[in-house]
Design an enzyme around this catalytic site. Structure first.
Site, mmCIF file in Angstrom:
data_model
loop_
_atom_site.group_PDB
_atom_site.id
_atom_site.type_symbol
_atom_site.label_atom_id
_atom_site.label_comp_id
_atom_site.label_asym_id
_atom_site.label_seq_id
_atom_site.Cartn_x
_atom_site.Cartn_y
_atom_site.Cartn_z
ATOM 1 N N GLU A 172 22.496 -30.901 105.859
ATOM 2 C CA GLU A 172 22.801 -31.655 107.063
ATOM 3 C C GLU A 172 22.495 -30.868 108.341
ATOM 4 O OE1 GLU A 172 24.924 -31.155 104.523
ATOM 5 O OE2 GLU A 172 26.827 -30.317 105.173
ATOM 6 N N ASP A 220 27.550 -34.522 96.687
ATOM 7 C CA ASP A 220 26.761 -33.857 97.718
ATOM 8 C C ASP A 220 26.528 -32.398 97.307
ATOM 9 O OD1 ASP A 220 27.268 -32.958 101.218
ATOM 10 O OD2 ASP A 220 25.438 -33.446 100.121
ATOM 11 N N ASN A 221 25.466 -31.778 97.784
ATOM 12 C CA ASN A 221 25.254 -30.329 97.700
ATOM 13 C C ASN A 221 25.037 -29.769 96.309
ATOM 14 O OD1 ASN A 221 27.968 -30.644 99.749
ATOM 15 N ND2 ASN A 221 26.022 -29.952 100.632
ATOM 16 N N LYS A 249 32.459 -26.525 95.862
ATOM 17 C CA LYS A 249 31.400 -26.732 94.859
ATOM 18 C C LYS A 249 31.816 -26.205 93.484
ATOM 19 C CE LYS A 249 29.975 -28.139 98.585
ATOM 20 N NZ LYS A 249 30.407 -29.535 98.847
ATOM 21 N N ASP A 260 32.518 -34.066 97.271
ATOM 22 C CA ASP A 260 31.973 -33.250 98.366
ATOM 23 C C ASP A 260 32.957 -32.176 98.793
ATOM 24 O OD1 ASP A 260 30.858 -33.915 101.801
ATOM 25 O OD2 ASP A 260 30.199 -32.429 100.320
HETATM 26 O O1 LIG Z 1 30.144 -24.722 101.131
HETATM 27 C C1 LIG Z 1 29.649 -25.035 102.200
HETATM 28 C C2 LIG Z 1 29.452 -24.041 103.258
HETATM 29 C C3 LIG Z 1 29.042 -22.765 102.892
HETATM 30 C C4 LIG Z 1 28.835 -21.820 103.882
HETATM 31 C C5 LIG Z 1 29.069 -22.124 105.248
HETATM 32 C C6 LIG Z 1 29.488 -23.400 105.574
HETATM 33 C C7 LIG Z 1 29.692 -24.364 104.591
HETATM 34 C C8 LIG Z 1 29.184 -26.445 102.417
HETATM 35 C C9 LIG Z 1 27.913 -26.639 102.962
HETATM 36 C C10 LIG Z 1 27.415 -27.928 103.112
HETATM 37 C C11 LIG Z 1 28.177 -29.016 102.681
HETATM 38 O O2 LIG Z 1 27.705 -30.299 102.783
HETATM 39 C C12 LIG Z 1 29.457 -28.843 102.135
HETATM 40 O O3 LIG Z 1 30.135 -29.946 101.698
HETATM 41 C C13 LIG Z 1 29.993 -27.544 102.037
HETATM 42 N N1 LIG Z 1 31.364 -27.371 101.586
HETATM 43 O O4 LIG Z 1 31.998 -26.336 101.924
HETATM 44 O O5 LIG Z 1 31.923 -28.258 100.955
HETATM 45 MG MG LIG Z 2 28.748 -31.584 101.536
#
Ligand SMILES: O=C(c1ccccc1)c1ccc(O)c(O)c1[N+](=O)[O-]
Ligand SMILES: [Mg+2]
Length: 216
Positions: free
Chosen positions: A196, A166-167, A142, A139
């Site tokens: 979320e 996740d994601n 990405k 997580d």
């Molecule tokens: O990358 C984003 C992100 C992109 C843009 C603005 C805020 C966060 C994010 C969004 C939801 C997630 O569950 C998560 O793990 C991430 N992350 O940064 O790891």
């Molecule tokens: Mg996440």
């Protein structure tokens, strides 16, 4: 405001959550992030998927990539049997410190390793006297999912190890998703869900950056 978002989350947890009660810590984070300000915790909806996979896997050695405030760390640690070990890697020292205090407030014991996953993963075998991870929760950034999975494949995974990420569709890790779906090394399963803290009743501030919504 002077404090960071993770510090504001920590202060809320310390104010409203029962010390030693992991569930009250999770509820405090979820209510803060759904009512006051959004934050990138896995959240309760996807957290229930995480819970189910942890309970089904019953892991002894667990690795988390991306601690942030420690929400998913608490989620996982609260379900592990005594003697199981959870290690979480966070590259941001401020996030790591907040996570340590949130995890401590939950009464749980987790090893937080501060540094970049690509530096630390190759050192884990030497640093920790463990052989393989039974469960990995991914997580963090990405763009790093696939690179770090390939680092884990160099002798930190065994047949039956479970990776949960996740994601993979929102914000998205397309190269990781394609690899896991096509590699003969893995059986992949996709759990449709929603970003979320979006079922928004109250006011609350969405993040500055408009999050791309992926309606699955
Ligand atoms: O990358 C984003 C992100 C992109 C843009 C603005 C805020 C966060 C994010 C969004 C939801 C997630 O569950 C998560 O793990 C991430 N992350 O940064 O790891
Ligand atoms: Mg996440």
């Amino acid at each position: 405001s002077g404090t960071s978002r993770p510090v504001r989350i920590l202060h809320h947890v310390q104010k409203v959550a029962q010390y030693g009660d992991a569930q009250s810590v999770l509820s405090a984070v979820d209510s803060y992030c759904s009512k006051i300000e959004w934050a990138m915790n896995v959240g309760d909806l996807k957290g229930q998927i995480l819970d189910a996979v942890v309970l089904e896997t019953r892991p002894h050695y667990v690795l988390e990539l991306g601690t942030y405030c420690g929400y998913s760390t608490v989620r996982i640690a609260r379900l592990l049997p005594p003697g199981a070990r959870l290690f979480s890697i966070e590259m941001n020292p401020q996030y790591a410190q907040v996570a340590r205090e949130i995890i401590q407030h939950a009464g749980l014991d987790v090893d937080i390793l501060v540094g970049c996953t690509s530096d630390l993963i190759p050192q884990l075998k030497k640093k920790l006297d463990i052989e393989k991870f039974d469960f990995v929760f991914i997580d963090h950034w990405k763009v790093s999912y696939l690179r770090d999975t390939k680092l884990l494949e160099c002798d930190l995974l065994r047949p039956g190890s479970v990776l949960l990420a996740d994601n993979v569709t929102c914000p998205g890790a397309p190269d990781y998703l394609h690899y896991m779906r096509t590699s003969p090394r893995y059986e992949s399963q996709y759990f449709p869900s929603r970003l979320e803290y979006l079922s928004r009743g109250g006011g609350g501030a969405l993040p500055g950056i408009k999050l791309l919504l992926n309606v699955t």
